[in-house]
Design an enzyme around this catalytic site. Sequence first.
Site, short mmCIF file in Angstrom:
data_model
loop_
_atom_site.label_atom_id
_atom_site.label_comp_id
_atom_site.label_asym_id
_atom_site.label_seq_id
_atom_site.Cartn_x
_atom_site.Cartn_y
_atom_site.Cartn_z
N ASP A 93 0.75 -1.37 -0.10
CA ASP A 93 -0.01 0.01 -0.14
C ASP A 93 0.96 1.28 0.13
OD1 ASP A 93 -2.59 0.79 -0.34
OD2 ASP A 93 -3.23 0.63 1.92
N ASN A 152 1.74 7.82 5.57
CA ASN A 152 3.30 7.30 5.34
C ASN A 152 3.38 6.27 6.44
OD1 ASN A 152 2.68 9.17 7.54
ND2 ASN A 152 4.83 9.87 7.60
N GLU A 249 -1.04 16.07 14.99
CA GLU A 249 0.35 15.79 14.65
C GLU A 249 0.76 16.20 13.24
OE1 GLU A 249 2.37 14.59 16.89
OE2 GLU A 249 1.38 14.16 18.21
N GLU A 461 1.14 12.28 21.34
CA GLU A 461 0.95 10.91 21.37
C GLU A 461 1.98 9.85 22.09
OE1 GLU A 461 0.33 10.34 16.82
OE2 GLU A 461 -1.85 10.08 17.60
#
Length: 487
Positions: A93, A152, A249, A461
């Site tokens: 992918d 990503n 983010e 995070e």
Amino acid sequence: MRAQPEASHFIHGVYREETEGPEFDSLYPATGEVIARVRAARAAMVNVAVASAQTGQKEWAAMPAIERGRILRRAAELLRERNRELSELETLDTGKALQETLVADAASAAECFDYFGALIATLSDEHIDLGGPFAYTRREPLGVCVGIGAWNYPIQIAGWKAAPALACGNAMVFKPSEVTPLSALKLAEILIEAGVPKGVFNVVQGDGETGRLLVGHEAVDKVSLTGSVPTGSKVAALAGEGLKKTSLELGGKSPLVIFEDADLDDAVSGAMLANFYSTGQICSNGTRVFVHRSIRKAFVEKLVERTRRMVIGDPMDEATHMGPLISQAQYDKVLFYMRLGQAEGADLVYGGDIAEVDGFADGWWVKPTIFADVADSMRIAREEIFGPVMCVFDFDDEDEVVARANDTEFGLAAGVFTKDITRAHRVVSRLKAGTCWINNYNLTPVEMPFGGMKKSGIGRENGKAAIESYSQVKGIYVESGPVDCPY
Ligand code: NDP
């Protein structure tokens, strides 16, 4: 099609197909081959996903934290058991080299489910003595959270958002990037298999319009986005209209500072990891490499020699270091900056062009690229490229390099290489970046908070800090005597 899922969305424990939304293809970036086709969710499907999350969240939040934790740790085990199959899917992918996806994608998501699964039952609230009366706190879930991912690190991003959100007793509706729709569906399957109730983690496919429908949905309590700064502004503005809690983010143009006493081989390793991993498509990349003038020549020589040895090719071959870029759009953008750097007068010491890869003529391949003698004012030094393009700058002293490193609208990450421990800590304390590394780069253990300062983001995070992003504290006053009332 090699990776066609059963249907586009995964809602309330089952695959659901969309009839309204536009169809889009998922391509293998190494060849341009269509590997799957899904449909974007529109309002009706978004409503179904959010309503399912509302139902699931009530059941999930009613479970004791230790039980939620056990289920999340079981999900971590399943992710690890299926790491190879998930890594191959992620490589298909994203085009990222299997050598990387085997260790950095589903494996990182698994770490996250392990960590938050273990952490959640150990958190305790406060008891506050008020001299007779007392108060205590309760940490409560927010409700339905929306997660929106970049392309990503698709399954890693889904895991980094879902693990703390679910640990805290929330439900999540997750929308992967339309470029990488596949692995989040596998995570949804695994969470159901591990014992998470239906509706607690739903996946809807879609584009920016789907994202807007989710962010603007009145039953959504929180939005967590990983993406670019412009998308972050739009998401924050729309979430702000509903006064929803928001974590962002976002992008970066992070500095990596290499002092004259650094171990040169380690510094070169750090700079390469900071620029070429994931074909340079990492938000925290240290794309501005400041090297002390006295070692700059030796540094660049070693860097070029090692970059020349990098293996670019078949992403499914575990010997390959670097795969293609994600898409035609990213390829065009990165090539634009490679040419712009030359036009701006930077010294191209390596790469700067497309890469020819035998057997993969239609993929989006570029060479790892190094510019030296870059001026701070050049666009290649100021704008996020999101490809394997490193800019090397010279510097003479600490105050100067700290000021130049901080002279950016971004503040995601930064790195320092030096053997002088006092200087390392002093410099890191002065760098305006949410995540810093001393004598390494781009390592993101789940135990450590990760996130940006300035325009690179809001909230954190990973680490205990992520609990703050997915819970709210209630203060409760308890009387111990008669009510003192003047009326
Ligand atoms: P984008 O900002 O283009 O997209 C991010 C996500 O937001 C995608 O799922 C996208 O959907 C969705 N989206 C787009 N518009 C809207 C909208 N108006 N409302 C709601 N959702 C929307 O980023 P990319 O996917 O191109 O990823 C690259 C960027 O992400 C880089 O800037 C990089 O620095 C940043 N990033 C930051 C990280 C961090 O942790 N700080 C980590 C990884 C990347 P669609 O795909 O359909 O357009």
